[in-house]
Design an enzyme around this catalytic site. Structure first.
Site, PDB file in Angstrom:
ATOM      1  N   SER A  40     107.776  79.804  68.192  1.00  0.00           N
ATOM      2  CA  SER A  40     108.357  80.413  67.000  1.00  0.00           C
ATOM      3  C   SER A  40     109.841  80.068  66.884  1.00  0.00           C
ATOM      4  CB  SER A  40     108.114  81.928  67.037  1.00  0.00           C
ATOM      5  OG  SER A  40     108.279  82.509  65.770  1.00  0.00           O
ATOM      6  N   ASP A  91      98.004  81.650  61.435  1.00  0.00           N
ATOM      7  CA  ASP A  91      99.347  82.153  61.755  1.00  0.00           C
ATOM      8  C   ASP A  91      99.909  82.845  60.511  1.00  0.00           C
ATOM      9  OD1 ASP A  91     102.138  82.424  62.289  1.00  0.00           O
ATOM     10  OD2 ASP A  91     102.024  80.784  63.740  1.00  0.00           O
ATOM     11  N   HIS A 102      99.639  83.829  65.337  1.00  0.00           N
ATOM     12  CA  HIS A 102     100.981  83.409  65.756  1.00  0.00           C
ATOM     13  C   HIS A 102     101.174  83.580  67.265  1.00  0.00           C
ATOM     14  CE1 HIS A 102     105.155  82.388  65.155  1.00  0.00           C
ATOM     15  NE2 HIS A 102     105.564  83.531  65.673  1.00  0.00           N
TER      16      HIS A 102
END
Length: 276
Positions: free
Chosen positions: A97, A227, A256
Site C-alpha cells: 500500500s 482491493d 487489500h
C-alpha cells in the site's frame, strides 16, 4: 528497542532478525500501521534463512510522532538512512500500500548495490487521486473524507476500516477475524494523528510515474482484484507498464490486506520471486 535517529532528530524504530550474513529482505508497511503488520512474512522468511528487517515509518508505531516530514521524500530519506546504518546490500524491498509507494520512491534513488529486487503489494503507485492525467483515479473527495473521519473520531475510523473494506470483511461469506481487526486498530492508534493525517496526502497525491520509470531492478507487482482500498485497475497494471523489468501477479477476489488474509499464498509467491 532498536532505533536510529535521523538527521532531523526523528527516532525510527526497526526490527532486524536473522543472520547478518544472509540476504536481507526489508518490509515497508501501509498506512496507518507499523512493522507488526508484517509478522506472518517476517517469521516465514526468517525460517527460510533470510535476514528480515521492518521499520515503523515516522509518525507510525513506535517511531517519533512527527509533525513534519510526513511525505514521500522524507519517508524515502529515512529508509536510506536506515539502510546505510545497517549497511544493507543486495536487499529485496517489499512494500504494501503506502509502503509500496515508499519502496518505489526509495529504490528509484538507491545507491548502486543496495537493492536486488523490489515487490509492490496492493500498492498506491502510479498515483491514486483522480486528475486529467489519471482519469481512473479516486476523486479527491474520497481522501477529504478520510481526513474528516480521522479528525472527528480516529478511534472509530480505525475500527471501521479493518472491519470493512481493508480485509474484505464486508463481503458476503467473508471469514471475519476480530483479532485481525483489533490488531489493525492497535497498530493505528500507536501512531500520531498529525502524521497519519498528513500521510493521506502523501499516499493519495504523490505521483510515482517517474520513480517507476527509473527503476532498473526486477519488480514483482502483486494485487488483489477485489482491493477496495487501492482499486486494481488504476494501480497494478499501470505500474507494470511503466517498469523496465516488472511482472504483474493478480489475485482473483483477494482484498487489500491479502498478506494477512492469505499469507500461505502470498509468502510462497514472494519466495519464488526472491529465489528466481
Amino acid at each position: 528497542m532498536s532505533t536510529i535517529t535521523t538527521k532531523d532528530g526523528t527516532t525510527i524504530f526497526y526490527k532486524d532478525w536473522g543472520s547478518k550474513d544472509a540476504q536481507p529482505i526489508m518490509f515497508h508497511h501501509g498506512w496507518p500501521l507499523s512493522a507488526d503488520d508484517w509478522d506472518s512474512q517476517m517469521l516465514f522468511f526468517l525460517h527460510e534463512g533470510y535476514r528480515v528487517i521492518a521499520h515503523d515509518r515516522r509518525g507510525h508505531g513506535r517511531s517519533s510522532q512527527t509533525d513534519t516530514g510526513n511525505e514521500m521524500d522524507t519517508y524515502a530519506a529515512d529508509v536510506a538512512e536506515l539502510v546505510a546504518t545497517l549497511d544493507l546490500r543486495n536487499a529485496v524491498h517489499v512494500g504494501h500500500s503506502t509502503g509500496g509507494g515508499e519502496v518505489a520512491h526509495y529504490v528509484a534513488r538507491a545507491e548502486p548495490g543496495r537493492v536486488a529486487k523490489a515487490v509492490l503489494i496492493g500498492a498506491v503507485p502510479p498515483v491514486m487521486v483522480k486528475s486529467e492525467k489519471n482519469p481512473g483515479g479516486l476523486p479527491i473527495e474520497v481522501f477529504d473524507g478520510f481526513r474528516a473521519a480521522l479528525a472527528a473520531n480516529r478511534a472509530q475510523f480505525y475500527v471501521d476500516i479493518p472491519a470493512g473494506p481493508f480485509y474484505g470483511f464486508n463481503r458476503e461469506g467473508a471469514k471475519v477475524s476480530q483479532g485481525v481487526i483489533d490488531n489493525w486498530w492497535r497498530q493505528g492508534m500507536m501512531g500520531g494523528a498529525k502524521a497519519h493525517y498528513d500521510c493521506i496526502k502523501a499516499f493519495s497525491e504523490t505521483d510515482f510515474t517517474e520513480d517507476l520509470r527509473k527503476i532498473e531492478v526486477p519488480v514483482l507487482v502483486m494485487h488483489g482484484t477485489d482491493d477496495q482500498i487501492v482499486p486494481y485497475a488504476d494501480s497494478a497494471p499501470l505500474s507494470v507498464k511503466l517498469l523496465k523489468n516488472g511482472t504483474l501477479k493478480s489475485y482473483d477476489g483477494f482484498p487489500h490486506g491479502m498478506c494477512t488474509t492469505h499469507p500461505d499464498v502470498i509468502n510462497q509467491d514472494l519466495l519464488a520471486f526472491i529465489r528466481g
